[in-house]
Design a protein around this motif. Structure first.
Motif, mmCIF file in Angstrom:
data_model
loop_
_atom_site.group_PDB
_atom_site.id
_atom_site.type_symbol
_atom_site.label_atom_id
_atom_site.label_comp_id
_atom_site.label_asym_id
_atom_site.label_seq_id
_atom_site.Cartn_x
_atom_site.Cartn_y
_atom_site.Cartn_z
ATOM 1 N N ARG A 166 149.141 76.966 64.884
ATOM 2 C CA ARG A 166 148.227 77.185 63.856
ATOM 3 C C ARG A 166 147.468 78.143 64.115
ATOM 4 O O ARG A 166 147.311 79.218 63.298
ATOM 5 N N VAL A 167 146.786 78.443 65.394
ATOM 6 C CA VAL A 167 145.820 79.384 65.614
ATOM 7 C C VAL A 167 146.606 80.909 65.482
ATOM 8 O O VAL A 167 146.204 81.725 65.003
ATOM 9 N N ARG A 168 147.793 80.840 66.314
ATOM 10 C CA ARG A 168 148.496 81.984 66.419
ATOM 11 C C ARG A 168 149.083 82.515 64.920
ATOM 12 O O ARG A 168 149.108 83.691 64.518
ATOM 13 N N ALA A 169 149.435 81.214 64.112
ATOM 14 C CA ALA A 169 149.827 81.705 62.753
ATOM 15 C C ALA A 169 148.640 82.342 61.808
ATOM 16 O O ALA A 169 148.911 83.274 61.239
ATOM 17 N N ILE A 170 147.318 81.787 61.980
ATOM 18 C CA ILE A 170 146.452 82.287 61.370
ATOM 19 C C ILE A 170 146.347 83.815 61.825
ATOM 20 O O ILE A 170 145.764 84.631 60.850
ATOM 21 N N ILE A 171 145.932 83.870 62.952
ATOM 22 C CA ILE A 171 145.682 85.396 63.410
ATOM 23 C C ILE A 171 146.804 86.344 62.932
ATOM 24 O O ILE A 171 146.392 87.370 62.623
ATOM 25 N N PHE A 172 147.845 85.908 62.952
ATOM 26 C CA PHE A 172 149.112 86.810 62.630
ATOM 27 C C PHE A 172 148.957 87.060 61.159
ATOM 28 O O PHE A 172 149.115 88.058 60.613
ATOM 29 N N GLY A 173 148.611 85.896 60.477
ATOM 30 C CA GLY A 173 148.592 86.256 58.845
ATOM 31 C C GLY A 173 147.578 87.182 58.615
ATOM 32 O O GLY A 173 147.555 88.130 57.593
ATOM 33 N N MET A 174 146.206 87.162 59.326
ATOM 34 C CA MET A 174 145.203 88.208 58.920
ATOM 35 C C MET A 174 145.698 89.428 59.444
ATOM 36 O O MET A 174 145.374 90.461 58.667
ATOM 37 N N LEU A 175 146.096 89.631 60.787
ATOM 38 C CA LEU A 175 146.277 91.033 61.029
ATOM 39 C C LEU A 175 147.506 91.469 60.307
ATOM 40 O O LEU A 175 147.455 92.532 60.070
ATOM 41 N N TYR A 176 148.556 90.813 59.930
ATOM 42 C CA TYR A 176 149.699 91.551 59.289
ATOM 43 C C TYR A 176 149.138 91.953 58.136
ATOM 44 O O TYR A 176 149.720 92.859 57.306
ATOM 45 N N THR A 177 148.137 91.282 57.345
ATOM 46 C CA THR A 177 147.884 91.701 56.125
ATOM 47 C C THR A 177 146.827 92.994 56.182
ATOM 48 O O THR A 177 146.884 93.738 55.375
#
Length: 304
Positions: free
Chosen positions: A127-138
């Motif tokens: 989840r932590v990696r997923a949240i960070i990726f979601g923010m960075l990708y955006t």
């Protein structure tokens, strides 16, 4: 509902609220600014919005631009799908033209963030990696370039669904149950921007061929999954594909001479602009994308 499932629901709700607040903060400053600086792309797409808005108020769908573009009857809607623009049109009914755009923009940031999060969650189960990726990708500079700096609306929409497309391709190749995400992701890209759909389709074909060459035992499985996705896409996207084939390709409409456009940049140009994290150019993927690629290459072997 079991305790573990209820816990997951609560976590997902909290993540959605966090993404919603983050998207709101990213958009608020533009809403308060109250102005839009239009580029050539922006003028083109806002003219499309005005055509859709006028026709929608009169209970009509739009295929030909008969009011905007100097009333020349431009068939732009045959090449640029408009289905995903209707939330913007609905907002335009109750808000000012500028505010409706920024609210729609914030909504798309939220959707992009959650889809990117979902992509990484399905792939890595972290989840932590997923949240960070979601923010960075955006907030990658290229996304900002598409959405705010140059208002390239078609590609901006397509960017949202690319993670869904590739996680679907991954499942399609490894024979997981979510093979249908490929068809759904590609349909949403097609409903956003046909050129992006064409490019991602070529990418999927190339990746699938390479995968089947490396793992010959997977050929039958991959072909079955791809065939199911072809049927799914045909059913979901016929509203866009049929007019495009019959009224655009079938009418022999030609694109401008490609030799007069110089879009391709050298690796050095792309790398230097990306290191600068520039948003005013289409040759920057951003420093975070470069960093993510390097880290992903290091960590990829650790992902099951």
């Amino acid at each position: 509902m079991s305790d573990s499932k209820w816990k997951n629901v609560r976590i997902n709700i909290l993540i959605m609220l966090f993404f919603g607040m983050f998207s709101f903060l990213l958009t608020l400053v533009f809403i308060k600014l109250g102005t839009i600086v239009l580029s050539a792309d922006g003028s083109f797409h806002f003219s499309r919005i005005e055509e859709l808005y006028d026709n929608f108020r009169n209970g009509k769908l739009t295929f030909i631009a008969s009011h905007t573009f100097s009333s020349t009857g431009v068939g732009t809607f045959l090449f640029y799908p408009s289905v995903l623009l209707y939330p913007w049109i609905i907002l335009r009914l109750i808000l000012s033209p500028v505010t409706s755009f920024y609210v729609w923009y914030g909504l798309m940031l939220f959707i992009t963030m959650y889809i990117a999060y979902y992509f990484m969650w399905l792939f890595a189960k972290d989840r932590v990696r997923a949240i960070i990726f979601g923010m960075l990708y955006t907030i990658f500079p290229y996304h900002i370039h598409l959405g705010i700096a140059h208002l390239v609306v078609g590609e901006f929409l397509a960017y949202t669904f690319i993670p869904l497309f590739f996680i679907g391709l991954y499942y399609c190749l490894v024979d997981r149950k979510k093979w249908y995400l490929l068809g759904i992701g590609w349909t949403l890209i097609l409903y956003s921007h046909i050129v992006s759909a064409y490019i991602t389709l070529l990418g999927a074909i190339a990746i699938s061929i390479i995968y089947m060459i490396i793992d010959a035992k997977s050929i039958k499985r991959v072909m079955i999954n791809l065939s199911k996705n072809i049927i799914l896409v045909t059913l979901l996207s016929s509203f866009v594909l049929i007019p495009f084939v019959t009224d655009f390709i079938g009418a022999g409409i030609k694109a401008p001479n490609g030799t007069i456009f110089g879009y391709l940049g050298s690796f050095q140009e792309i790398f230097l602009e990306s290191v600068k994290n520039a948003t005013d150019t289409n040759r920057s993927v951003g420093v975070f994308a470069i960093f993510t690629t390097i880290v992903a290459g290091i960590l990829l072997e650790k992902v099951e």
